[in-house]
Write a protein that holds these residues in place. Sequence first.
Motif, PDB file in Angstrom:
ATOM      1  N   HIS A  92     -20.471  55.079  -9.475  1.00  9.24           N
ATOM      2  CA  HIS A  92     -20.407  55.869 -10.709  1.00  9.24           C
ATOM      3  C   HIS A  92     -21.525  56.899 -10.683  1.00  9.24           C
ATOM      4  O   HIS A  92     -22.566  56.689 -10.057  1.00  9.24           O
ATOM      5  N   ASP A  93     -21.282  58.029 -11.336  1.00 10.75           N
ATOM      6  CA  ASP A  93     -22.324  59.057 -11.403  1.00 10.75           C
ATOM      7  C   ASP A  93     -22.799  59.311 -12.834  1.00 10.75           C
ATOM      8  O   ASP A  93     -23.581  60.224 -13.080  1.00 10.75           O
ATOM      9  N   GLU A  94     -22.341  58.502 -13.799  1.00 14.83           N
ATOM     10  CA  GLU A  94     -22.793  58.566 -15.183  1.00 14.83           C
ATOM     11  C   GLU A  94     -23.031  57.152 -15.688  1.00 14.83           C
ATOM     12  O   GLU A  94     -22.296  56.221 -15.351  1.00 14.83           O
ATOM     13  N   PHE A  95     -24.069  56.990 -16.494  1.00 12.29           N
ATOM     14  CA  PHE A  95     -24.334  55.725 -17.168  1.00 12.29           C
ATOM     15  C   PHE A  95     -24.861  56.049 -18.556  1.00 12.29           C
ATOM     16  O   PHE A  95     -25.773  56.871 -18.704  1.00 12.29           O
ATOM     17  N   SER A  96     -24.298  55.423 -19.577  1.00 14.53           N
ATOM     18  CA  SER A  96     -24.750  55.719 -20.930  1.00 14.53           C
ATOM     19  C   SER A  96     -24.658  54.480 -21.807  1.00 14.53           C
ATOM     20  O   SER A  96     -23.904  53.541 -21.517  1.00 14.53           O
ATOM     21  N   PHE A  97     -25.449  54.483 -22.862  1.00 12.25           N
ATOM     22  CA  PHE A  97     -25.329  53.443 -23.876  1.00 12.25           C
ATOM     23  C   PHE A  97     -25.592  54.062 -25.249  1.00 12.25           C
ATOM     24  O   PHE A  97     -26.389  54.994 -25.398  1.00 12.25           O
ATOM     25  N   ILE A  98     -24.869  53.569 -26.228  1.00 12.94           N
ATOM     26  CA  ILE A  98     -25.029  53.979 -27.621  1.00 12.94           C
ATOM     27  C   ILE A  98     -25.279  52.727 -28.443  1.00 12.94           C
ATOM     28  O   ILE A  98     -24.497  51.772 -28.378  1.00 12.94           O
ATOM     29  N   SER A  99     -26.353  52.714 -29.199  1.00 17.05           N
ATOM     30  CA  SER A  99     -26.606  51.609 -30.122  1.00 17.05           C
ATOM     31  C   SER A  99     -26.599  52.163 -31.547  1.00 17.05           C
ATOM     32  O   SER A  99     -27.098  53.257 -31.807  1.00 17.05           O
ATOM     33  N   THR A 100     -25.997  51.409 -32.435  1.00 14.39           N
ATOM     34  CA  THR A 100     -25.920  51.800 -33.842  1.00 14.39           C
ATOM     35  C   THR A 100     -26.202  50.576 -34.698  1.00 14.39           C
ATOM     36  O   THR A 100     -26.055  49.432 -34.244  1.00 14.39           O
ATOM     37  N   GLY A 101     -26.572  50.814 -35.954  1.00 15.92           N
ATOM     38  CA  GLY A 101     -26.799  49.669 -36.823  1.00 15.92           C
ATOM     39  C   GLY A 101     -27.388  50.036 -38.160  1.00 15.92           C
ATOM     40  O   GLY A 101     -27.570  51.222 -38.498  1.00 15.92           O
ATOM     41  N   LEU A 102     -27.712  48.983 -38.905  1.00 14.34           N
ATOM     42  CA  LEU A 102     -28.263  49.105 -40.250  1.00 14.34           C
ATOM     43  C   LEU A 102     -29.414  48.117 -40.372  1.00 14.34           C
ATOM     44  O   LEU A 102     -29.247  46.926 -40.061  1.00 14.34           O
TER      45      LEU A 102
ATOM     46  N   THR B 189     -28.398  55.756 -35.054  1.00 10.85           N
ATOM     47  CA  THR B 189     -27.572  55.932 -33.865  1.00 10.85           C
ATOM     48  C   THR B 189     -28.494  56.405 -32.751  1.00 10.85           C
ATOM     49  O   THR B 189     -29.241  57.365 -32.920  1.00 10.85           O
ATOM     50  N   PHE B 190     -28.455  55.708 -31.646  1.00  6.86           N
ATOM     51  CA  PHE B 190     -29.361  55.979 -30.522  1.00  6.86           C
ATOM     52  C   PHE B 190     -28.519  56.048 -29.259  1.00  6.86           C
ATOM     53  O   PHE B 190     -27.879  55.070 -28.877  1.00  6.86           O
ATOM     54  N   GLU B 191     -28.504  57.204 -28.624  1.00  2.42           N
ATOM     55  CA  GLU B 191     -27.687  57.400 -27.427  1.00  2.42           C
ATOM     56  C   GLU B 191     -28.554  57.852 -26.259  1.00  2.42           C
ATOM     57  O   GLU B 191     -29.381  58.767 -26.399  1.00  2.42           O
ATOM     58  N   THR B 192     -28.367  57.226 -25.118  1.00  5.86           N
ATOM     59  CA  THR B 192     -29.007  57.644 -23.875  1.00  5.86           C
ATOM     60  C   THR B 192     -27.937  57.808 -22.809  1.00  5.86           C
ATOM     61  O   THR B 192     -27.086  56.935 -22.633  1.00  5.86           O
ATOM     62  N   ALA B 193     -27.976  58.938 -22.113  1.00  4.24           N
ATOM     63  CA  ALA B 193     -27.013  59.207 -21.041  1.00  4.24           C
ATOM     64  C   ALA B 193     -27.774  59.566 -19.768  1.00  4.24           C
ATOM     65  O   ALA B 193     -28.669  60.422 -19.791  1.00  4.24           O
ATOM     66  N   LEU B 194     -27.438  58.907 -18.674  1.00  8.09           N
ATOM     67  CA  LEU B 194     -28.023  59.193 -17.364  1.00  8.09           C
ATOM     68  C   LEU B 194     -26.963  59.835 -16.480  1.00  8.09           C
ATOM     69  O   LEU B 194     -25.844  59.320 -16.361  1.00  8.09           O
ATOM     70  N   HIS B 195     -27.319  60.954 -15.854  1.00  9.05           N
ATOM     71  CA  HIS B 195     -26.436  61.586 -14.872  1.00  9.05           C
ATOM     72  C   HIS B 195     -27.091  61.469 -13.501  1.00  9.05           C
ATOM     73  O   HIS B 195     -28.270  61.805 -13.317  1.00  9.05           O
ATOM     74  N   PHE B 196     -26.341  60.949 -12.538  1.00  6.42           N
ATOM     75  CA  PHE B 196     -26.827  60.809 -11.173  1.00  6.42           C
ATOM     76  C   PHE B 196     -26.305  61.966 -10.317  1.00  6.42           C
ATOM     77  O   PHE B 196     -25.143  62.367 -10.450  1.00  6.42           O
ATOM     78  N   SER B 197     -27.142  62.481  -9.452  1.00  5.31           N
ATOM     79  CA  SER B 197     -26.776  63.639  -8.628  1.00  5.31           C
ATOM     80  C   SER B 197     -25.693  63.311  -7.607  1.00  5.31           C
ATOM     81  O   SER B 197     -25.032  64.210  -7.082  1.00  5.31           O
TER      82      SER B 197
END
Length: 278
Positions: free
Chosen positions: A70-80, A7-15
């Motif tokens: 938008h002031d948030e951008f995120s993605f989550i990748s999961t797998g096997l 599970t790989f999550e990245t979240a960006l918050h913009f000011s």
Amino acid sequence: MKILSFTFETALHFSEPVSEHSFVLRCLPKNTPSQTVMDSQAIISPRTPVANQTDGFGNRLQIGRIEAAHDEFSFISTGLVVVDAAHIEGEDAQNAEKGPLASGPYGASAHPIYANPSTFAAADAAMRAFAQEASAEASGPWSIAQALSHAVHERLAYVKDVTDVSTTASQAFALGSGVCQDFAHVLIALLRSLGIPARYVNGLIVGEGATHAWVEMHDGVQWRGIDPTHDRPIDDTYIVLSHGRDFADCAIESGVFRGGARQDQRVAVQVFDQASQQ
């Protein structure tokens, strides 16, 4: 051989809110001679249509655009993923890259772009001399790669926030410190200075809470992975996300948007060996 879940999550918050945000992700693993993707998916927020494509290096791309503010951008990748680094075969049949073969002493089956200096992985005179000295007693490309990996591991201290994504191999080498991206760029530049094709790899590792970078070198027959940050060959605990000549070719996340916002990034990674979870 190992079966790894991730599970790989990245979240960006913009000011402040941004708009017209175009992005390219390389957050999903790909099939390689040592890696078979059994399942994978990516969830992107704000929700937006995504085009799934493949770049010239065979990396999986997720390309999208968010028009609304938008002031948030995120993605989550999961797998096997099934990883079997001990049974790597020649990559030519699976490789999407086409072109003439490298003419260096160890480049019989490698594309020539991996034998030449690139934006972030070019050796200066001091690095070329270092490569010659560090590999003087090594024989053959894999032995040379191991000797140089150890030399880089000893030469550079792992220190965060002293380099950034624009730091070149020669700058990190002169500084004597950096993070995994810098260790990889330095080793790639040293290998190429000796005529050994090498490329940059982004990915994930069991037990580490962040993304990681390492190196693949071509020994004249096949690509073999080595990690100068940990000074060890790649094994079945590594998941490949993308590769290229250097970081510029295979960033996991990149994009442009309208607005002058500052960005704060949070990354969380979990990789588990399924055998240890039973």
